[in-house]
Scaffold this motif. Sequence first.
Motif, PDB file in Angstrom:
ATOM      1  N   GLN A  33       0.822  -1.224   0.000  1.00  0.00           N
ATOM      2  CA  GLN A  33       0.000   0.000   0.000  1.00  0.00           C
ATOM      3  C   GLN A  33       0.852   1.269   0.000  1.00  0.00           C
ATOM      4  OE1 GLN A  33      -2.874  -0.241   3.319  1.00  0.00           O
ATOM      5  NE2 GLN A  33      -2.860  -2.461   3.041  1.00  0.00           N
ATOM      6  N   GLY A  34       2.171   1.091  -0.015  1.00  0.00           N
ATOM      7  CA  GLY A  34       3.035   2.265  -0.111  1.00  0.00           C
ATOM      8  C   GLY A  34       3.920   2.540   1.090  1.00  0.00           C
ATOM      9  N   ALA A  35       3.837   1.721   2.134  1.00  0.00           N
ATOM     10  CA  ALA A  35       4.698   1.940   3.298  1.00  0.00           C
ATOM     11  C   ALA A  35       6.139   1.564   2.968  1.00  0.00           C
ATOM     12  CB  ALA A  35       4.207   1.108   4.478  1.00  0.00           C
ATOM     13  N   LEU A  36       7.073   2.251   3.621  1.00  0.00           N
ATOM     14  CA  LEU A  36       8.493   1.925   3.466  1.00  0.00           C
ATOM     15  C   LEU A  36       8.852   0.907   4.532  1.00  0.00           C
ATOM     16  CD1 LEU A  36       9.738   5.619   3.122  1.00  0.00           C
ATOM     17  CD2 LEU A  36       9.312   3.985   1.260  1.00  0.00           C
ATOM     18  N   LYS A  37       9.415  -0.211   4.093  1.00  0.00           N
ATOM     19  CA  LYS A  37       9.736  -1.297   5.010  1.00  0.00           C
ATOM     20  C   LYS A  37      11.183  -1.146   5.475  1.00  0.00           C
ATOM     21  CE  LYS A  37       9.258  -6.282   4.598  1.00  0.00           C
ATOM     22  NZ  LYS A  37       8.711  -7.369   3.765  1.00  0.00           N
ATOM     23  N   ALA A  38      11.360  -0.745   6.758  1.00  0.00           N
ATOM     24  CA  ALA A  38      12.720  -0.647   7.283  1.00  0.00           C
ATOM     25  C   ALA A  38      13.226  -2.048   7.593  1.00  0.00           C
ATOM     26  CB  ALA A  38      12.719   0.207   8.548  1.00  0.00           C
ATOM     27  N   LEU A  39      14.513  -2.288   7.303  1.00  0.00           N
ATOM     28  CA  LEU A  39      15.066  -3.618   7.556  1.00  0.00           C
ATOM     29  C   LEU A  39      15.657  -3.723   8.955  1.00  0.00           C
ATOM     30  CD1 LEU A  39      16.616  -4.390   4.056  1.00  0.00           C
ATOM     31  CD2 LEU A  39      14.430  -5.155   5.002  1.00  0.00           C
ATOM     32  N   THR A  40      15.959  -2.561   9.545  1.00  0.00           N
ATOM     33  CA  THR A  40      16.485  -2.561  10.911  1.00  0.00           C
ATOM     34  C   THR A  40      15.736  -1.517  11.735  1.00  0.00           C
ATOM     35  OG1 THR A  40      18.127  -0.843  10.461  1.00  0.00           O
ATOM     36  CG2 THR A  40      18.817  -3.141  10.081  1.00  0.00           C
ATOM     37  N   VAL A  41      15.818  -1.657  13.057  1.00  0.00           N
ATOM     38  CA  VAL A  41      15.198  -0.681  13.961  1.00  0.00           C
ATOM     39  C   VAL A  41      15.874   0.682  13.776  1.00  0.00           C
ATOM     40  CG1 VAL A  41      14.704  -0.130  16.375  1.00  0.00           C
ATOM     41  CG2 VAL A  41      14.634  -2.507  15.600  1.00  0.00           C
ATOM     42  N   GLU A  42      17.199   0.672  13.604  1.00  0.00           N
ATOM     43  CA  GLU A  42      17.950   1.919  13.403  1.00  0.00           C
ATOM     44  C   GLU A  42      17.401   2.686  12.203  1.00  0.00           C
ATOM     45  OE1 GLU A  42      19.262  -0.997  14.008  1.00  0.00           O
ATOM     46  OE2 GLU A  42      20.948  -0.845  15.409  1.00  0.00           O
ATOM     47  N   GLU A  43      17.181   1.943  11.125  1.00  0.00           N
ATOM     48  CA  GLU A  43      16.660   2.547   9.897  1.00  0.00           C
ATOM     49  C   GLU A  43      15.258   3.133  10.138  1.00  0.00           C
ATOM     50  OE1 GLU A  43      17.102  -0.338   6.645  1.00  0.00           O
ATOM     51  OE2 GLU A  43      15.484   0.720   5.610  1.00  0.00           O
ATOM     52  N   ALA A  44      14.441   2.401  10.887  1.00  0.00           N
ATOM     53  CA  ALA A  44      13.081   2.859  11.178  1.00  0.00           C
ATOM     54  C   ALA A  44      13.109   4.147  11.993  1.00  0.00           C
ATOM     55  CB  ALA A  44      12.310   1.777  11.921  1.00  0.00           C
ATOM     56  N   LEU A  45      14.003   4.215  12.986  1.00  0.00           N
ATOM     57  CA  LEU A  45      14.094   5.406  13.836  1.00  0.00           C
ATOM     58  C   LEU A  45      14.656   6.595  13.063  1.00  0.00           C
ATOM     59  CD1 LEU A  45      15.441   3.841  17.165  1.00  0.00           C
ATOM     60  CD2 LEU A  45      13.147   4.760  16.771  1.00  0.00           C
ATOM     61  N   ALA A  46      15.619   6.330  12.197  1.00  0.00           N
ATOM     62  CA  ALA A  46      16.275   7.411  11.454  1.00  0.00           C
ATOM     63  C   ALA A  46      15.328   8.072  10.455  1.00  0.00           C
ATOM     64  CB  ALA A  46      17.508   6.867  10.720  1.00  0.00           C
ATOM     65  N   ALA A  47      14.308   7.349  10.008  1.00  0.00           N
ATOM     66  CA  ALA A  47      13.437   7.844   8.939  1.00  0.00           C
ATOM     67  C   ALA A  47      12.619   9.068   9.332  1.00  0.00           C
ATOM     68  CB  ALA A  47      12.503   6.713   8.476  1.00  0.00           C
ATOM     69  N   ASN A  48      12.241   9.178  10.616  1.00  0.00           N
ATOM     70  CA  ASN A  48      11.349  10.259  11.052  1.00  0.00           C
ATOM     71  C   ASN A  48      11.655  10.693  12.476  1.00  0.00           C
ATOM     72  OD1 ASN A  48       9.322  10.362   8.770  1.00  0.00           O
ATOM     73  ND2 ASN A  48       9.191   8.185   9.307  1.00  0.00           N
ATOM     74  N   PRO A  49      11.308  11.946  12.824  1.00  0.00           N
ATOM     75  CA  PRO A  49      11.529  12.383  14.213  1.00  0.00           C
ATOM     76  C   PRO A  49      10.577  11.702  15.201  1.00  0.00           C
ATOM     77  CG  PRO A  49      10.580  14.175  12.878  1.00  0.00           C
ATOM     78  CD  PRO A  49      10.820  13.031  11.950  1.00  0.00           C
ATOM     79  N   LEU A  50       9.467  11.185  14.658  1.00  0.00           N
ATOM     80  CA  LEU A  50       8.446  10.584  15.521  1.00  0.00           C
ATOM     81  C   LEU A  50       8.285   9.103  15.217  1.00  0.00           C
ATOM     82  CD1 LEU A  50       6.102  11.631  17.521  1.00  0.00           C
ATOM     83  CD2 LEU A  50       4.622  11.346  15.547  1.00  0.00           C
TER      84      LEU A  50
END
Length: 290
Positions: A45-62
């Motif tokens: 549906q268009g979500a970006l799938k982070a492969l690591t937690v670090e990547e997920a946190l880095a993507a946005n301030p929230l």
Amino acid sequence: GHHKGVTVIGLGPMGQAMAGTFLKQGYEVTVWNRTLSKADELAAQGALKALTVEEALAANPLAILSLTDYDAMYAILESAQGSLHGKVIVNLSSDTPAKARQAAAWLAGYGAVLLAGGVQVPPSGIGNPGSSAFYSGPISVFEAHKETLTVLTSTDYRGEDPGLAMLYYQLQMVIFWTSMLSYLQAVALANAHGITAEQYLAYAKENILSLPNFIEFYTPRLNAGEHPGDVDRLAMGTASVEHVVHTFEDAGLDPSLPAAVLGLFRRGMEKGHASDSFTSLIEIMKQPNA
Ligand code: NDP
């Protein structure tokens, strides 16, 4: 319009509903889940799938966390401590007030801020009118992200203490669970006498709908710490609950819930409250657990 991005960590039924709602509202959504396959449908549906937690946190301030409990937060963030600095962690996992306070302190140690949230609707309510969630934590952080959080539910900010959202959540849960189990007890008794849940439904609803009048009547008295026996006496209530327990026993059923209620009434009688209202039982409830 301006870029709107949010990270959602934890894709159980609730996290899935949240990420999906953000996508529908035009947010750029980055997701991460321990079991990565749960991100597949959202990615389609268009979500970006982070492969690591670090990547997920880095993507946005929230980053919004929707996990089973606060222990799961540590399991996930402990390996990504270096990515926490400057982040706002909105933990919408339910747990105790103490767990939320500990988490706020733990996150502060890595330069992150906790907003604790307690969601009061099932996944189907996310993004729909009438939904609500309690929030607590720094007011400035809450205000800065209120617009994003309101995409999920209406927000009820309870105060700076991060434990408050969980406290209000648990206040609602104690009424919800004990009430729903009292309903199940009644249906079990009805069933034992050949009355179906469907046949009993109208009576259950009438009973529950009468409760707001009772709590409104007793609230000023509780506020004043007064328990006069002018409309109900504990001795009468004790006899009434004894009849309830005996009716279960006569039917050969487990009387656990009414038996627990009777236990409280009897302790009130032993404390000399026979002529006071049943509301005097709150004095027993306020004593430390022996
Ligand atoms: P779930 O228990 O189904 O959420 C499970 C999520 O937590 C999954 O993403 C799971 O990952 C993850 N998780 C659990 N333990 C760990 C761990 N040790 N390490 C990493 N990830 C972990 O709950 P829901 O989605 O139903 O709800 C989420 C929160 O919302 C809960 O706190 C719940 O109390 C609250 N809530 C739920 C409501 C509901 O009706 N569902 C209503 C109101 C509030 P994995 O997929 O890998 O297992």
